[in-house]
Design an enzyme around this catalytic site. Structure first.
Site, mmCIF file in Angstrom:
data_model
loop_
_atom_site.group_PDB
_atom_site.id
_atom_site.type_symbol
_atom_site.label_atom_id
_atom_site.label_comp_id
_atom_site.label_asym_id
_atom_site.label_seq_id
_atom_site.Cartn_x
_atom_site.Cartn_y
_atom_site.Cartn_z
ATOM 1 C CE LYS A 116 -4.237 -1.778 2.124
ATOM 2 N NZ LYS A 116 -3.909 -3.197 2.162
ATOM 3 C CD GLU A 200 -5.021 5.344 3.870
ATOM 4 O OE1 GLU A 200 -6.242 5.211 4.113
ATOM 5 O OE2 GLU A 200 -4.488 4.892 2.850
ATOM 6 C CG HIS A 235 -12.531 -2.378 9.085
ATOM 7 N ND1 HIS A 235 -12.965 -1.064 9.038
ATOM 8 C CD2 HIS A 235 -12.075 -2.575 10.351
ATOM 9 C CE1 HIS A 235 -12.765 -0.497 10.208
ATOM 10 N NE2 HIS A 235 -12.240 -1.382 11.030
ATOM 11 N NE ARG A 291 -7.695 -10.074 -4.315
ATOM 12 C CZ ARG A 291 -8.852 -9.581 -3.888
ATOM 13 N NH1 ARG A 291 -9.946 -9.763 -4.602
ATOM 14 N NH2 ARG A 291 -8.938 -8.909 -2.758
#
Length: 661
Positions: A116, A200, A235, A291
């Site tokens: 990430k 973040e 999540h 994917r």
């Protein structure tokens, strides 16, 4: 085109890939662990090969074994599905080295987007906006805490190497940061083998919007419109729809442009998904999944495309059609049916799927599954049972069709989220498209109501169907086989005793010539009848209802009037005291591994206090005290593997003290 394809996956996605490949005339080769020897994907394959024990680390994550099977079976290509090795760049390279085509992107693209932190740096360079945060190499607690304070609370901790909500935790205050960081690291290491984190800004009411992209080896990179995946629990997505509703044309175009730019920035090929966080008119790059996505059916429903077919065509060297992207036609919504208990914070369930009747499939309703009635949901893999997808000419029509499909779904034998999904799809805020990632938590009281007792009508219907099935299954015609109440003169009576939560429920069934009645908890008589020729159906005061139920080890899973009830069948003639429960004994709800024991013998605890953390089915479960007490005994240690029912901690009442260790 390929002659043979090995599918390096299991369950629903393996079955879905086979459906397309076999339609294209491609021979399908399955692999399976010891736990999956009789699984549906094994039964559907043209041939199937064992690859190791049940644990994924010893089977579905063993790239060497999978490639050896592919070579021995003369496979031309390997499709990784999603999860397991699907985003493993080393596996993609190993396939190429073995002379096998990897149905997916190049290894370089997987690596670029696999981190990430690195992917966000690439996106900044490509002009794609990202959420403010920290993506640096210094992973010390002090540096991460300093960066969290700089960003400002609340912040979101995310695993750098993964997805699916694993290792992701919002933190609302500096006091909680280090504890949440430690928990996120544990989850990330368990799921991805990598404990690196990024931080973040935690947006307050964000939407999760993604764009399906496709690219070939001839220079074409296109988008296939948006999806909204905002409705989540833990999540992780639970409802997805396409196109994403309520976006302005300008924002939609910006998302399409940014997604294509992201794919081109890493030389992407094949199917992929670029995910964004959207709040108001702002959109930020979140990650790229290199994917096929679980939610790809909603894109298929609005485009008329088979994405797996185009994955195979692109992998075989074909170019994408010049007319792409096709315009979206109508709307589609998908929900994920899981073996989990919403009332227990969506805790995964394990056990046998005693009953599973899916809705009929048509052009507007689709069910993707990898299990059948009688299959076991094990602790080794994701507990998804099926995806139910519905399409309509617009969003309200799609939601109505989905509601009907869920109403027609029957499932029993273990806890599921079926009732949660029915309420979710019918909720006024869902119908109004008031979507953000806090939807499920905000409306939890309506979506996950406090467990209520089964109404008298449901128990009367159960009694009629249960007794009728007992008689149908009786081995002979002797009164001793039938086990019925019998009176030479007068009315025959049969007693059924059930535990409904904390309450005992008493059903007295009286049979006279030609009819029967049930008296539930001493109330007014309810006329009952049953007809097993049309399945488990019962008449309750003249109204016929389906009353499907399963009975497994004394546990009754009952469906009645759109609601699900779990009860325990008791022996009405058992001696008193036989059901006494050790309320202080906290045990493992499912098999797993003990991560931490947070108390010691002699410690005083209060109701709700977490005493241990268990890792099971890729999820951390917190074992909490059910009442105030004192730790009397600890039955395990950190690192232990435990079976369902294993003692974790036993509490004594506060005034009794602790027994010697």
């Amino acid at each position: 085109m390929f002659r043979s394809l090995l599918i390096a996956n299991r369950g629903e996605i393996a079955c879905r890939i086979m459906r397309t490949a076999q339609r294209m005339g491609i021979r399908c080769i399955a692999v399976f662990s010891e736990a999956d020897a009789k699984a549906l994907h094994v039964a559907l394959a043209d041939e199937a090969h064992p690859i190791g024990p049940a644990a994924a680390s010893d089977s579905y994550l063993r790239a060497d074994r999978i490639i050896a099977v592919a070579k021995a079976a003369s496979a031309d290509a390997i499709h990784p599905g999603y999860g397991f090795l699907s985003e493993n760049a080393d596996f993609a390279e190993a396939c190429a080295a073995a002379g096998l085509v990897f149905v997916g992107p190049p290894a370089g693209a997987i690596r670029a987007m696999g981190s990430k932190a690195e992917s966000k740096a690439l996106m900044v360079a490509a002009g794609v906006p990202v959420v403010p945060g920290y993506h640096g190499d210094d992973q010390s607690e002090d540096r991460l805490a300093t960066e969290a304070a700089r960003i400002g609370f609340p912040v979101l901790i995310k695993a750098s190497a993964g997805g699916g909500g694993k290792g992701m935790r919002p933190v609302h205050s500096a006091a909680d940061f280090l504890d949440e960081l430690a928990g996120a690291r544990r989850e990330a290491k368990a799921a991805f083998g990598d404990g690196r984190m990024l931080l973040e800004r935690y947006l307050q009411k964000p939407r999760h919007v993604e764009v399906q992209v496709f690219a070939d080896r001839h220079g074409h990179t296109v988008h296939l419109h948006t999806r909204d995946c905002s409705v989540q629990r833990r999540h992780q997505k639970v409802l997805e729809e396409a196109p994403a509703p309520g976006l302005s044309p300008a924002l939609r175009e910006r998302l399409h442009t940014a997604a294509v730019a992201a794919a081109r920035a890493v030389g992407y090929v094949n199917a992929g998904t670029v995910e964004f966080i959207v709040e108001g008119d702002d959109a930020f790059f979140m990650e790229m999944n290199t994917r096929l996505q679980v939610e790809h059916p909603v894109t298929e429903m609005i485009t008329g495309l088979d994405l797996v077919e185009w994955q195979l065509r692109v992998a075989a060297g074909e170019a994408l059609p010049e007319h792409w992207p096709p315009e979206p036609d109508g709307h589609a919504v998908e929900v994920r049916l899981y073996a989990e208990d919403p009332a227990e914070d969506f805790r995964p369930s394990v056990g046998k799927l005693r009953r599973f009747l899916a809705p009929g499939q048509s052009g507007s309703v689709r069910v993707d599954t990898g299990v059948r009635a009688g299959d076991a949901i094990t602790p080794f893999y994701d507990p998804m049972i099926a995806k139910v997808i519905a399409a309509g000419h617009d969003r309200p029509a799609a939601l109505e069709r989905l509601s009907g499909a869920l109403a027609d779904t029957q499932i029993g034998g273990l806890a599921t989220n079926l009732g949660f999904l029915r309420r979710l799809v019918a909720h006024p805020a869902m119908r109004a498209a008031e979507l953000d990632t806090g939807f499920a938590a905000r409306y939890a009281p309506a979506l996950i109501p406090t467990p209520r007792e089964a109404p008298a009508a449901a128990l009367a219907g159960f009694a009629a169907a249960y007794l009728a099935r007992l008689r149908l299954d009786a081995p002979g015609t002797s009164p001793w086989d039938l086990c019925r109440g019998f009176r030479l003169f007068g009315t025959a009576e049969e007693l059924i005793l059930l535990r409904d939560g904390a309450r005992s429920r008493r059903i007295l069934v009286r049979e006279r010539r030609g009819d029967a009645e049930a008296i539930v908890d001493g109330g007014s008589p309810i006329l009952i009848d049953a007809d097993l020729t049309l399945g488990l159906r019962a008449s309750v005061d003249g109204i016929w209802h389906p009353v499907p139920f399963t009975l497994d080890d004394g546990v009754v899973s009952l469906a009645f009037a759109g609601e699900e009830y779990t009860l325990r069948l008791l022996d009405p003639y058992a001696p008193l005291g036989g059901e006494a429960a050790a309320e202080g004994r906290l045990s493992a709800p499912i098999p797993g591994r003990v991560v931490q024991v947070l108390v010691a013998v002699g410690d005083r605890v209060v109701r709700g206090q977490v005493v241990a953390i268990l890792e099971a089915m890729k999820t951390e479960l917190r074992i909490a005290a059910l009442a105030d007490g004192m730790v009397a005994h600890i039955g395990c240690a950190a690192g232990d593997s435990v079976e369902e029912g294993t003692e974790i901690v036993t509490l004594a009442p506060p005034d009794e003290g602790a027994s010697p260790p």
